[in-house]
Write a protein that holds these residues in place. Structure first.
Motif, PDB file in Angstrom:
ATOM      1  N   ASN A   4      17.105 -31.368  16.917  1.00  0.00           N
ATOM      2  CA  ASN A   4      17.897 -30.661  15.914  1.00  0.00           C
ATOM      3  C   ASN A   4      17.425 -31.050  14.478  1.00  0.00           C
ATOM      4  O   ASN A   4      17.479 -32.284  14.301  1.00  0.00           O
ATOM      5  N   ILE A   5      16.995 -30.148  13.792  1.00  0.00           N
ATOM      6  CA  ILE A   5      16.584 -30.397  12.077  1.00  0.00           C
ATOM      7  C   ILE A   5      17.782 -30.236  11.472  1.00  0.00           C
ATOM      8  O   ILE A   5      18.262 -29.060  11.422  1.00  0.00           O
ATOM      9  N   VAL A   6      18.006 -31.260  10.800  1.00  0.00           N
ATOM     10  CA  VAL A   6      19.325 -31.180   9.917  1.00  0.00           C
ATOM     11  C   VAL A   6      18.522 -31.151   8.459  1.00  0.00           C
ATOM     12  O   VAL A   6      18.174 -31.986   7.936  1.00  0.00           O
ATOM     13  N   LEU A   7      19.138 -30.472   7.595  1.00  0.00           N
ATOM     14  CA  LEU A   7      18.715 -30.380   6.134  1.00  0.00           C
ATOM     15  C   LEU A   7      19.855 -30.317   5.263  1.00  0.00           C
ATOM     16  O   LEU A   7      20.494 -29.393   5.230  1.00  0.00           O
ATOM     17  N   ILE A   8      20.039 -31.398   4.486  1.00  0.00           N
ATOM     18  CA  ILE A   8      21.325 -31.590   3.916  1.00  0.00           C
ATOM     19  C   ILE A   8      21.017 -31.163   2.574  1.00  0.00           C
ATOM     20  O   ILE A   8      20.190 -31.675   1.727  1.00  0.00           O
ATOM     21  N   GLU A   9      21.963 -30.180   1.987  1.00  0.00           N
ATOM     22  CA  GLU A   9      21.668 -29.609   0.718  1.00  0.00           C
ATOM     23  C   GLU A   9      20.328 -29.328   0.326  1.00  0.00           C
ATOM     24  O   GLU A   9      19.929 -29.757  -0.723  1.00  0.00           O
ATOM     25  N   GLY A  17      12.340 -22.135   4.365  1.00  0.00           N
ATOM     26  CA  GLY A  17      11.677 -21.175   5.141  1.00  0.00           C
ATOM     27  C   GLY A  17      10.669 -21.564   5.937  1.00  0.00           C
ATOM     28  O   GLY A  17      10.622 -21.053   6.988  1.00  0.00           O
ATOM     29  N   ASN A  18       9.655 -22.314   5.370  1.00  0.00           N
ATOM     30  CA  ASN A  18       8.671 -23.136   6.149  1.00  0.00           C
ATOM     31  C   ASN A  18       9.164 -23.779   7.387  1.00  0.00           C
ATOM     32  O   ASN A  18       8.831 -24.092   8.487  1.00  0.00           O
ATOM     33  N   ILE A  19      10.325 -24.663   7.080  1.00  0.00           N
ATOM     34  CA  ILE A  19      11.106 -25.506   8.195  1.00  0.00           C
ATOM     35  C   ILE A  19      11.760 -24.565   9.136  1.00  0.00           C
ATOM     36  O   ILE A  19      11.799 -25.034  10.301  1.00  0.00           O
ATOM     37  N   GLY A  20      12.223 -23.536   8.681  1.00  0.00           N
ATOM     38  CA  GLY A  20      12.618 -22.651   9.807  1.00  0.00           C
ATOM     39  C   GLY A  20      11.763 -22.152  10.600  1.00  0.00           C
ATOM     40  O   GLY A  20      12.031 -22.120  11.945  1.00  0.00           O
ATOM     41  N   ARG A  21      10.449 -21.858  10.135  1.00  0.00           N
ATOM     42  CA  ARG A  21       9.526 -21.383  10.883  1.00  0.00           C
ATOM     43  C   ARG A  21       8.832 -22.355  12.064  1.00  0.00           C
ATOM     44  O   ARG A  21       8.810 -22.144  13.158  1.00  0.00           O
ATOM     45  N   LEU A  22       9.170 -23.502  11.447  1.00  0.00           N
ATOM     46  CA  LEU A  22       8.541 -24.775  12.188  1.00  0.00           C
ATOM     47  C   LEU A  22       9.577 -25.132  13.303  1.00  0.00           C
ATOM     48  O   LEU A  22       9.327 -25.214  14.605  1.00  0.00           O
ATOM     49  N   ALA A  23      11.147 -24.715  12.949  1.00  0.00           N
ATOM     50  CA  ALA A  23      12.163 -24.988  14.108  1.00  0.00           C
ATOM     51  C   ALA A  23      11.903 -23.947  15.191  1.00  0.00           C
ATOM     52  O   ALA A  23      12.085 -24.425  16.418  1.00  0.00           O
ATOM     53  N   LEU A  24      11.615 -22.787  14.940  1.00  0.00           N
ATOM     54  CA  LEU A  24      11.215 -21.765  15.901  1.00  0.00           C
ATOM     55  C   LEU A  24      10.178 -22.019  16.711  1.00  0.00           C
ATOM     56  O   LEU A  24      10.099 -21.948  17.988  1.00  0.00           O
ATOM     57  N   HIS A  29      16.442 -26.676  16.903  1.00  0.00           N
ATOM     58  CA  HIS A  29      17.675 -25.852  16.285  1.00  0.00           C
ATOM     59  C   HIS A  29      17.567 -26.304  14.784  1.00  0.00           C
ATOM     60  O   HIS A  29      17.509 -27.493  14.655  1.00  0.00           O
ATOM     61  N   LEU A  30      17.907 -25.456  13.860  1.00  0.00           N
ATOM     62  CA  LEU A  30      17.917 -25.806  12.470  1.00  0.00           C
ATOM     63  C   LEU A  30      19.607 -25.841  12.062  1.00  0.00           C
ATOM     64  O   LEU A  30      20.346 -24.885  12.413  1.00  0.00           O
ATOM     65  N   HIS A  31      19.963 -26.823  11.218  1.00  0.00           N
ATOM     66  CA  HIS A  31      21.106 -26.840  10.908  1.00  0.00           C
ATOM     67  C   HIS A  31      21.156 -27.321   9.173  1.00  0.00           C
ATOM     68  O   HIS A  31      20.494 -28.219   8.634  1.00  0.00           O
ATOM     69  N   LEU A  32      21.615 -26.109   8.675  1.00  0.00           N
ATOM     70  CA  LEU A  32      21.644 -26.282   6.937  1.00  0.00           C
ATOM     71  C   LEU A  32      23.028 -26.467   6.436  1.00  0.00           C
ATOM     72  O   LEU A  32      24.013 -25.817   6.721  1.00  0.00           O
ATOM     73  N   VAL A  33      23.131 -27.684   5.825  1.00  0.00           N
ATOM     74  CA  VAL A  33      24.296 -28.159   5.190  1.00  0.00           C
ATOM     75  C   VAL A  33      24.380 -27.810   3.715  1.00  0.00           C
ATOM     76  O   VAL A  33      23.242 -28.226   2.929  1.00  0.00           O
ATOM     77  N   LYS A  34      25.497 -26.890   3.172  1.00  0.00           N
ATOM     78  CA  LYS A  34      25.684 -26.501   1.880  1.00  0.00           C
ATOM     79  C   LYS A  34      26.139 -27.710   0.896  1.00  0.00           C
ATOM     80  O   LYS A  34      26.529 -28.737   1.657  1.00  0.00           O
ATOM     81  N   PRO A  35      25.701 -27.470  -0.430  1.00  0.00           N
ATOM     82  CA  PRO A  35      25.325 -26.486  -1.069  1.00  0.00           C
ATOM     83  C   PRO A  35      23.845 -26.266  -0.999  1.00  0.00           C
ATOM     84  O   PRO A  35      23.062 -27.327  -0.890  1.00  0.00           O
ATOM     85  N   LEU A  50       8.548 -15.658   6.917  1.00  0.00           N
ATOM     86  CA  LEU A  50       8.126 -14.636   7.437  1.00  0.00           C
ATOM     87  C   LEU A  50       9.197 -13.604   8.073  1.00  0.00           C
ATOM     88  O   LEU A  50      10.481 -13.657   7.786  1.00  0.00           O
ATOM     89  N   ASP A  51       8.660 -13.100   9.121  1.00  0.00           N
ATOM     90  CA  ASP A  51       9.716 -12.206   9.840  1.00  0.00           C
ATOM     91  C   ASP A  51      10.403 -12.979  11.115  1.00  0.00           C
ATOM     92  O   ASP A  51      11.099 -12.381  11.940  1.00  0.00           O
ATOM     93  N   TYR A  52      10.300 -14.212  11.095  1.00  0.00           N
ATOM     94  CA  TYR A  52      10.790 -14.983  12.141  1.00  0.00           C
ATOM     95  C   TYR A  52      12.264 -15.489  12.006  1.00  0.00           C
ATOM     96  O   TYR A  52      12.923 -15.854  12.864  1.00  0.00           O
ATOM     97  N   TRP A  53      12.857 -15.392  10.651  1.00  0.00           N
ATOM     98  CA  TRP A  53      14.042 -15.772  10.519  1.00  0.00           C
ATOM     99  C   TRP A  53      15.188 -15.344  11.399  1.00  0.00           C
ATOM    100  O   TRP A  53      16.041 -16.063  11.992  1.00  0.00           O
ATOM    101  N   GLN A  54      15.001 -13.843  11.700  1.00  0.00           N
ATOM    102  CA  GLN A  54      15.903 -13.301  12.764  1.00  0.00           C
ATOM    103  C   GLN A  54      16.076 -14.020  13.901  1.00  0.00           C
ATOM    104  O   GLN A  54      17.046 -13.738  14.684  1.00  0.00           O
ATOM    105  N   HIS A  55      14.965 -14.675  14.510  1.00  0.00           N
ATOM    106  CA  HIS A  55      14.802 -15.279  15.798  1.00  0.00           C
ATOM    107  C   HIS A  55      15.163 -16.666  15.781  1.00  0.00           C
ATOM    108  O   HIS A  55      15.320 -17.384  16.838  1.00  0.00           O
ATOM    109  N   LEU A  56      15.615 -17.077  14.673  1.00  0.00           N
ATOM    110  CA  LEU A  56      15.731 -18.953  14.577  1.00  0.00           C
ATOM    111  C   LEU A  56      17.143 -19.016  15.162  1.00  0.00           C
ATOM    112  O   LEU A  56      17.971 -18.273  14.867  1.00  0.00           O
ATOM    113  N   SER A  57      17.221 -20.156  15.720  1.00  0.00           N
ATOM    114  CA  SER A  57      18.372 -20.642  15.919  1.00  0.00           C
ATOM    115  C   SER A  57      18.948 -21.680  14.845  1.00  0.00           C
ATOM    116  O   SER A  57      18.333 -22.639  14.517  1.00  0.00           O
ATOM    117  N   VAL A  58      20.108 -21.049  14.129  1.00  0.00           N
ATOM    118  CA  VAL A  58      20.253 -21.752  12.990  1.00  0.00           C
ATOM    119  C   VAL A  58      21.913 -21.897  12.908  1.00  0.00           C
ATOM    120  O   VAL A  58      22.679 -21.037  13.225  1.00  0.00           O
TER     121      VAL A  58
END
Length: 150
Positions: A4-9, A17-24, A29-35, A50-58
């Protein structure tokens, strides 16, 4: 999902976006913490992912309290230039949460202080470099984890 990859803020859409591609690519699994420092529909995020975001587990969280409440029973390690142990010493196991801070300042100081025994760094061999780009750092740690788990 092995990790699980977690990005705090996160602040920079291209990095996220690059980390999302890497996660896929890594089956993580990518966890994005706001803000966030951007809108989730930012074109720079989409371009980097790229066009991978729709396939990402986030999973998205409203704030750090929300993240830690929902994942309170999970095993976690924290990545920071303030760590004293190297990333290859992380006790990798399936589903481990790898927590990364925001680009400008890293992890919040209270998190660093509270998790000294779970704080790891990527060694740097030049005094002129303060830190690595977050997308590069996540790549290094994730693929070290995959290597150790195989």
């Amino acid at each position: 999902m092995p990790l699980n990859i977690v990005l705090i803020e996160p602040e920079i859409p291209n990095n996220t976006g690059n980390i999302g591609r890497l996660a896929l690519a890594s089956g993580s699994h990518l966890h994005l913490v706001k803000p966030f420092g951007f809108e989730i529909d930012d074109t720079r995020l989409k371009r980097a992912g790229l066009d991978y975001w729709q396939h990402l587990s986030v999973t998205y969280y409203d704030n750090t309290d929300d993240f830690f409440l929902k994942n309170k029973n999970e095993k976690m390690v924290f990545l920071s230039s303030h760590g004293t142990k190297n990333h290859w010493d992380i006790p990798f196991e399936d589903h481990l949460f790898l927590i990364f801070g925001k680009e400008s300042v890293g992890l919040p100081k209270p998190l660093i202080k509270a998790n000294q025994n779970k704080l790891f760094k990527i060694p740097l061999y030049s005094e002129q470099v303060r830190s690595l780009n977050i997308a590069n750092a996540v790549s290094i740690v994730v693929y070290e984890g995959i290597r150790q788990l195989q």
